[in-house]
Design an enzyme around this catalytic site. Structure first.
Site, PDB file in Angstrom:
ATOM      1  N   LYS A   3      86.962  34.430 124.068  1.00  0.00           N
ATOM      2  CA  LYS A   3      86.255  36.032 123.640  1.00  0.00           C
ATOM      3  C   LYS A   3      85.278  36.873 124.465  1.00  0.00           C
ATOM      4  O   LYS A   3      85.656  37.980 124.675  1.00  0.00           O
ATOM      5  CB  LYS A   3      85.523  36.204 122.223  1.00  0.00           C
ATOM      6  CG  LYS A   3      85.574  35.160 121.171  1.00  0.00           C
ATOM      7  CD  LYS A   3      86.693  35.721 120.563  1.00  0.00           C
ATOM      8  CE  LYS A   3      87.591  35.644 119.372  1.00  0.00           C
ATOM      9  NZ  LYS A   3      88.384  36.443 119.234  1.00  0.00           N
TER      10      LYS A   3
ATOM     11  N   SER B 113      83.045  38.034 119.198  1.00  0.00           N
ATOM     12  CA  SER B 113      81.890  37.273 118.515  1.00  0.00           C
ATOM     13  C   SER B 113      80.922  37.408 119.104  1.00  0.00           C
ATOM     14  O   SER B 113      81.226  37.779 120.663  1.00  0.00           O
ATOM     15  CB  SER B 113      82.812  35.759 118.076  1.00  0.00           C
ATOM     16  OG  SER B 113      81.755  34.867 118.275  1.00  0.00           O
TER      17      SER B 113
ATOM     18  N   ARG C 101      74.122  19.523 115.695  1.00  0.00           N
ATOM     19  CA  ARG C 101      74.867  19.357 116.262  1.00  0.00           C
ATOM     20  C   ARG C 101      74.821  19.485 117.116  1.00  0.00           C
ATOM     21  O   ARG C 101      74.493  21.328 117.956  1.00  0.00           O
ATOM     22  CB  ARG C 101      75.873  20.327 114.995  1.00  0.00           C
ATOM     23  CG  ARG C 101      77.544  20.317 115.014  1.00  0.00           C
ATOM     24  CD  ARG C 101      77.954  21.332 114.624  1.00  0.00           C
ATOM     25  NE  ARG C 101      77.427  22.345 114.262  1.00  0.00           N
ATOM     26  CZ  ARG C 101      78.031  23.763 114.038  1.00  0.00           C
ATOM     27  NH1 ARG C 101      79.386  23.654 112.553  1.00  0.00           N
ATOM     28  NH2 ARG C 101      77.927  24.943 113.530  1.00  0.00           N
ATOM     29  N   PRO C 102      76.084  18.818 117.924  1.00  0.00           N
ATOM     30  CA  PRO C 102      75.926  19.125 120.155  1.00  0.00           C
ATOM     31  C   PRO C 102      76.646  20.995 119.798  1.00  0.00           C
ATOM     32  O   PRO C 102      77.489  21.646 119.051  1.00  0.00           O
ATOM     33  CB  PRO C 102      77.037  18.347 120.120  1.00  0.00           C
ATOM     34  CG  PRO C 102      77.043  17.126 119.290  1.00  0.00           C
ATOM     35  CD  PRO C 102      76.491  17.912 117.563  1.00  0.00           C
TER      36      PRO C 102
ATOM     37  N   TYR D  53      86.466  28.151 123.217  1.00  0.00           N
ATOM     38  CA  TYR D  53      86.348  29.553 122.408  1.00  0.00           C
ATOM     39  C   TYR D  53      85.694  30.760 122.840  1.00  0.00           C
ATOM     40  O   TYR D  53      86.481  32.017 122.767  1.00  0.00           O
ATOM     41  CB  TYR D  53      86.111  29.489 120.788  1.00  0.00           C
ATOM     42  CG  TYR D  53      85.469  30.231 120.040  1.00  0.00           C
ATOM     43  CD1 TYR D  53      86.753  31.254 118.809  1.00  0.00           C
ATOM     44  CD2 TYR D  53      84.407  31.136 119.669  1.00  0.00           C
ATOM     45  CE1 TYR D  53      86.495  32.389 118.363  1.00  0.00           C
ATOM     46  CE2 TYR D  53      84.825  32.076 118.478  1.00  0.00           C
ATOM     47  CZ  TYR D  53      85.622  32.381 118.197  1.00  0.00           C
ATOM     48  OH  TYR D  53      84.876  33.904 117.772  1.00  0.00           O
TER      49      TYR D  53
HETATM   50  N1  UDP Z   1      75.530  23.901 109.687  1.00  0.00           N
HETATM   51  C1  UDP Z   1      74.890  22.763 108.832  1.00  0.00           C
HETATM   52  N2  UDP Z   1      75.463  22.494 107.992  1.00  0.00           N
HETATM   53  C2  UDP Z   1      76.538  21.898 108.538  1.00  0.00           C
HETATM   54  C3  UDP Z   1      77.494  23.466 109.204  1.00  0.00           C
HETATM   55  C4  UDP Z   1      76.586  24.428 109.531  1.00  0.00           C
HETATM   56  O1  UDP Z   1      73.707  22.382 108.953  1.00  0.00           O
HETATM   57  O2  UDP Z   1      77.777  21.305 107.358  1.00  0.00           O
HETATM   58  C5  UDP Z   1      74.189  25.436 110.200  1.00  0.00           C
HETATM   59  C6  UDP Z   1      75.454  25.054 111.930  1.00  0.00           C
HETATM   60  O3  UDP Z   1      73.866  24.122 112.327  1.00  0.00           O
HETATM   61  C7  UDP Z   1      74.388  26.513 111.992  1.00  0.00           C
HETATM   62  C8  UDP Z   1      74.650  27.044 110.593  1.00  0.00           C
HETATM   63  O4  UDP Z   1      75.123  25.751 109.049  1.00  0.00           O
HETATM   64  O5  UDP Z   1      72.906  26.480 112.403  1.00  0.00           O
HETATM   65  C9  UDP Z   1      75.649  28.211 110.472  1.00  0.00           C
HETATM   66  O6  UDP Z   1      76.394  26.962 111.194  1.00  0.00           O
HETATM   67  P1  UDP Z   1      77.758  27.678 111.112  1.00  0.00           P
HETATM   68  O7  UDP Z   1      79.478  26.749 111.621  1.00  0.00           O
HETATM   69  O8  UDP Z   1      78.631  27.929 109.654  1.00  0.00           O
HETATM   70  O9  UDP Z   1      79.062  28.939 112.049  1.00  0.00           O
HETATM   71  P2  UDP Z   1      78.004  28.850 113.632  1.00  0.00           P
HETATM   72  O10 UDP Z   1      76.522  29.507 113.909  1.00  0.00           O
HETATM   73  O11 UDP Z   1      77.628  27.712 114.385  1.00  0.00           O
HETATM   74  O12 UDP Z   1      78.848  29.712 113.888  1.00  0.00           O
END
Ligand code: UDP
Length: 339
Positions: free
Chosen positions: A155, A126, A297-298, A151
């Site tokens: 990986k 990943s 999001r943290p 997580y």
């Molecule tokens: N994101 C968002 N709202 C949501 C879910 C995700 O704005 O309800 C944003 C998140 O902050 C990131 C992007 O979408 O910038 C991709 O998030 P995802 O969880 O799909 O994948 P990650 O990159 O975290 O593995």
């Protein structure tokens, strides 16, 4: 040749099985314990390919049950190992669950690979292994920083376990594929990501909001140092990820001089903001999405996208689907589920 796909009922596993059945003569068997999937995935594979596969409802942490599958199938010539937990936030809350499942499952797969002389392994890694690396786009030879979540650490550890393993087992070869953000669905619209609980990832959240299962999407943060203030990610169609697995395994089969262990990024190389993803979805679906800009999001990094030169040069892999096609297929799948 017979190929064992672990996690074959999962999102990427099921698309990879479809790809294998479409483009190769390999026979597929699958192991999945349905911890985050269901047996309906095998029905969907049958509907799309017209073929059934042999599958085992087994937990890979059970070494004796896992060994039995290998003993029953002495002609396994390659393993594609997807089965793992994958939710970053959950891993922070339940680290031992992640270490237990992801590490022990891989250790058992490697033990069986050695014991039953299986020459080839493709491992699901990943882009989360890159953590907060500052130099973009990220390349495979970057020195990895400390992982941002249990997580991601599973990986990183998995990659090291495999490197150490092949080092002393020169008859075993492995390619680890570092996925960026897999999204979208099979172009038939008949197979896609099935979130058994409330989705964490952006695209299922978008499609479920658009169809009315969820009320509103919150965009996590609007004040990042990016072109529109929202995070940048490298979204890649799941069928492109699937085809890369077939190409990687074929590479190991065809080229006896290929290194025993290699790592390859799978992304389009294009950074896309959350707002751009939403716009692409609205364009393709014709639905105006109910969303608001909320708190960050943290644990989110501001921007990450791939340098995919190695996948292109080593595997000859070229992503076939653009962002619009990713959104179109994700929407087709969501509307198919409603029917
Ligand atoms: N994101 C968002 N709202 C949501 C879910 C995700 O704005 O309800 C944003 C998140 O902050 C990131 C992007 O979408 O910038 C991709 O998030 P995802 O969880 O799909 O994948 P990650 O990159 O975290 O593995």
């Amino acid at each position: 040749m017979k190929i064992l796909v672990t996690g074959g009922a999962g999102y990427i596993g099921s698309h990879t099985i479809i790809e294998i059945m479409k483009h190769t003569g390999w026979e597929v068997i699958s192991i999945d314990n349905f911890s985050n999937s269901s047996a309906a995935a095998y029905d969907r594979i049958r509907s799309i390919t017209g073929k059934s596969i042999r599958h085992y409802d087994i937990d890979l942490r059970d070494l004796s049950a896992t060994s039995k599958v290998f003993a029953e199938n002495p002609d396994i010539g390659g393993i594609i190992h997807f089965a793992a937990f994958k939710a970053v936030g959950e891993s922070v809350e339940k680290p031992l669950m992640y270490y237990d499942n992801n590490i022990n499952s891989l250790a058992h797969i490697l033990k069986c690979q050695q014991q039953f002389n299986v020459p080839y392994l493709i491992f699901s890694s990943s882009c989360s292994v890159y953590g907060n690396l500052r130099e973009l786009p990220v390349t495979e030879n970057s020195v990895l920083p400390k992982a941002e979540s249990p997580y991601a650490y599973t990986k990183q550890i998995g990659e090291v376990m495999i490197a150490d393993f092949v080092n002393v087992n020169p008859d075993c070869k492995c390619i680890a594929l570092r996925y960026f953000n897999p999204v979208g669905a099979h172009e038939s619209g008949m197979n896609g990501e099935l979130a058994l609980t409330r989705p964490n990832n952006l695209v299922p959240y978008i499609t479920q909001t658009a169809i009315g299962k969820l009320e509103q999407l919150t965009v996590f943060g609007g004040n990042y140092p990016t072109r529109d203030g929202t995070c940048v990610r490298d979204y890649i169609h799941v069928s492109d990820i699937a085809s890369a697995h077939v190409m990687a395994l074929q590479k190991l089969i065809d080229e006896p001089d290929f290194p025993n262990y290699d790592i390859i990024n799978l992304g389009t190389g294009n950074g896309v903001t959350v707002l751009e993803a939403i716009q692409a979805f609205e364009r393709e679906s014709g639905v105006s999405l109910n969303y608001k800009i909320g708190e960050r999001r943290p644990g989110d990094v501001a921007a990450i996208y791939a340098n995919n030169t190695k996948a292109r040069e080593v595997l000859g892999w070229v992503p076939q689907y653009d962002l619009d096609a990713m959104m179109r297929s994700a929407w087709k799948w969501e509307t198919y589920l409603k029917e």
